[in-house]
Design an enzyme around this catalytic site. Structure first.
Site, PDB file in Angstrom:
ATOM      1  N   LYS A  44       0.843  -1.196   0.000  1.00 44.27           N
ATOM      2  CA  LYS A  44       0.000   0.000   0.000  1.00 44.27           C
ATOM      3  C   LYS A  44       0.885   1.257   0.000  1.00 44.27           C
ATOM      4  O   LYS A  44       0.608   2.219  -0.708  1.00 44.27           O
ATOM      5  CB  LYS A  44      -0.932  -0.003   1.217  1.00 44.27           C
ATOM      6  N   GLN A  88      -4.516  -1.582   9.934  1.00 46.03           N
ATOM      7  CA  GLN A  88      -4.408  -2.917   9.333  1.00 46.03           C
ATOM      8  C   GLN A  88      -4.982  -3.968  10.285  1.00 46.03           C
ATOM      9  O   GLN A  88      -4.604  -4.027  11.453  1.00 46.03           O
ATOM     10  CB  GLN A  88      -2.933  -3.212   9.018  1.00 46.03           C
ATOM     11  N   ASP A 111     -10.826   2.801   4.472  1.00 49.33           N
ATOM     12  CA  ASP A 111     -11.222   1.388   4.377  1.00 49.33           C
ATOM     13  C   ASP A 111     -12.740   1.215   4.374  1.00 49.33           C
ATOM     14  O   ASP A 111     -13.237   0.141   4.041  1.00 49.33           O
ATOM     15  CB  ASP A 111     -10.657   0.608   5.574  1.00 49.33           C
TER      16      ASP A 111
END
Ligand code: NAD
Length: 277
Positions: A44, A88, A111
């Site tokens: 990412k 994460q 997200d």
């Protein structure tokens, strides 16, 4: 369906948008040393830097307390140089994931996991949506897969893939069936489907004899074995499917490209160019 090629084009578009918008920042929070998580974070960051988004890599030790993670998230929420915040998952046991996700500013929640963003998707007014389902929709659109009235089957009901892709398909006027670990007779459903999305995490779950001739098959699974990376779909399903995503090179690269796009979207929300729904 070539996810690598489409993702490359999307990243080019994002790079152009980033240079228009000016400075953009994406911060990631990783707690612990899970190798798969470290790999995803690295990818990412590389992809973000490539399109001109500056990144901040916050890596905390495995034993970090929930309080400390929450404090870091609050700092990032208040940091004007940060447009997107990504925590994460999975987080270590001592940390309540739902509390941490709920602490991220919904505007910066690239997200799309925050309850506000999950709720906006449910209501059909999406603000930030999880990147993997966005990537799947972009692939289906790119390859002209008709969704209106189509029979679609989603295998898996997770909050990050199964549920949001089912909602996006529903909003695209598809007929949606969700299969999960307690569902009986998967084949009876999958054989009828024009589109199958497999998001389980079980190598070879979807076999050739389970798929209708000409169906579009999206393989989200990422199963790491000693022999390499495999999806949830048997490769020979491609003999019957009209379209299929490979693993690797299908949904994976699309997920990263859509995350970059969501970061641009967050920056637009924050600069008032786009109204946060
Ligand atoms: P998860 O473990 O949270 O959910 C798995 C789902 O599969 C559950 O809802 C469960 O009910 C269902 N399931 C389990 N066994 C089943 C069975 N025998 N039949 C039908 N359904 C069954 O997983 P997740 O986070 O949604 O991820 C799914 C897979 O997708 C994993 O392999 C993951 O690594 C991969 N993934 C890939 C990307 C990407 O970018 N390519 C992104 C996210 C997840």
């Amino acid at each position: 369906m070539d996810g690598r090629a489409l993702a490359a084009r999307i990243r080019e578009g994002v790079a152009a948008e980033v240079s228009e918008l000016g400075e953009l920042g994406l911060a990631t929070v990783l707690v612990g040393d899970d190798p798969a998580s470290q790999l995803y974070i690295r990818r990412k960051h590389e992809a973000a830097r490539e399109v001109g988004i500056s990144t901040r890599d916050l890596h905390l030790p495995e034993e970090t307390s929930e309080e400390d993670v929450l404090a870091l998230v609050r700092d990032l929420n208040n940091d004007d140089g940060v447009d997107g915040v990504l925590v994460q998952l999975p987080l270590p046991r001592q940390i309540d994931e739902a509390r941490v996700i709920g602490a991220v500013d919904p505007v910066k929640d690239v997200d799309g996991f925050h309850p506000v963003n999950a709720g906006q998707l449910y209501l059909g007014r999406p603000a930030h949506v999880s990147a993997t389902p966005l990537g799947i929709m972009a692939l289906l659109e790119e390859y002209g897969v008709p969704l209106e009235g189509a029979r679609t089957v989603v295998i898996g009901r997770s909050d990050i893939v199964g549920k949001p892709i089912a909602l996006l398909l529903l909003h695209a006027n598809a007929t949606v069936t969700i299969l999960h670990s307690r569902s009986r007779d998967l084949t009876a459903h999958t054989l009828e489907a024009d589109v199958v999305v497999a998001a389980v995490g079980q190598k070879g779950l979807l076999a050739r004899n389970m798929v209708k001739e000409g169906a579009a098959v999206v393989d989200v699974g990422m199963n790491r074995t000693e022999e390499g990376l495999f999806g949830d779909v048997d490769p020979d399903v491609s003999e019957r499917a009209g379209l299929m995503t490979p693993v690797p090179g299908g949904v994976g690269p699309m997920t990263i490209a859509m995350l970059l796009r969501s970061t641009v979207r967050a920056a637009r929300f924050r600069r008032g160019v786009l109204a946060f729904p």
